[in-house]
Scaffold this motif. Structure first.
Motif, PDB file in Angstrom:
ATOM      1  N   MET A   1       0.985  -1.194  -0.014  1.00  0.00           N
ATOM      2  CA  MET A   1       0.189  -0.178  -0.055  1.00  0.00           C
ATOM      3  C   MET A   1       0.935   1.286   0.219  1.00  0.00           C
ATOM      4  O   MET A   1       1.563   1.484   0.838  1.00  0.00           O
ATOM      5  CB  MET A   1      -0.924  -0.016   1.311  1.00  0.00           C
ATOM      6  N   ALA A  23      -7.974   3.271  -5.641  1.00  0.00           N
ATOM      7  CA  ALA A  23      -7.477   2.762  -4.567  1.00  0.00           C
ATOM      8  C   ALA A  23      -6.836   1.562  -4.826  1.00  0.00           C
ATOM      9  O   ALA A  23      -5.834   1.303  -4.370  1.00  0.00           O
ATOM     10  CB  ALA A  23      -8.527   2.640  -3.586  1.00  0.00           C
ATOM     11  N   TYR A  28      -4.513  -0.655  -2.297  1.00  0.00           N
ATOM     12  CA  TYR A  28      -5.536  -0.822  -1.010  1.00  0.00           C
ATOM     13  C   TYR A  28      -6.725  -1.610  -1.296  1.00  0.00           C
ATOM     14  O   TYR A  28      -7.777  -1.448  -1.658  1.00  0.00           O
ATOM     15  CB  TYR A  28      -6.220   0.797  -0.864  1.00  0.00           C
ATOM     16  N   PHE A  40      -7.502   3.620   2.476  1.00  0.00           N
ATOM     17  CA  PHE A  40      -7.107   4.588   1.222  1.00  0.00           C
ATOM     18  C   PHE A  40      -7.452   6.072   1.537  1.00  0.00           C
ATOM     19  O   PHE A  40      -6.341   6.689   1.472  1.00  0.00           O
ATOM     20  CB  PHE A  40      -7.843   4.113   0.079  1.00  0.00           C
TER      21      PHE A  40
END
Length: 122
Positions: A1, A23, A28, A40
């Motif tokens: 991430m 995202a 995410y 996110f």
């Protein structure tokens, strides 16, 4: 991430795309493939330099033990499936230390609306 400047740069580069796609491209995504929108958005806010209180309401099925704050917390919503089944989820079975194959008796408490799982003696 992605986090910090890398997150902001990537999100800015994809700003003409749908939010879910941004995202997802920033990493995410949960183990089931579900987009982790709240994580996110929180990461975006943090990358902008704002601090948010962590009220323990993060929606995820994992728990980290990094020693910094609470990390991700289990919050799980479920619904009754078309076949009548109700899924509890891995986050809770792991949290309770339940193992595959364990058996339980189910008790329904009408007055409180709660369901109890009582382990059967082996």
């Amino acid at each position: 991430m992605l986090e910090g400047k890398a997150l902001l740069d990537r999100a800015r580069a994809l700003s003409n795309r749908p939010e879910d796609e941004i995202a997802r491209a920033c990493g995410y995504v949960g183990p089931s493939g579900r987009v982790l929108k709240k994580s996110f958005y929180r990461a975006l806010v943090a990358a902008k330099g704002y601090s948010m209180p962590n009220n323990g309401g993060g929606r995820t099925s994992a728990s980290r033990s990094s020693g910094q704050g609470k990390g991700m917390q289990a919050e799980f919503r479920t619904r009754v499936h078309g076949n009548g089944n109700l899924l509890i989820g891995h986050a809770y079975t792991r949290r309770l230390g339940l193992e595959p194959g364990q058996e339980f008796r189910i008790e329904i408490h009408q007055e409180t609306g709660s369901i109890w799982l009582l382990p059967l003696e082996e």
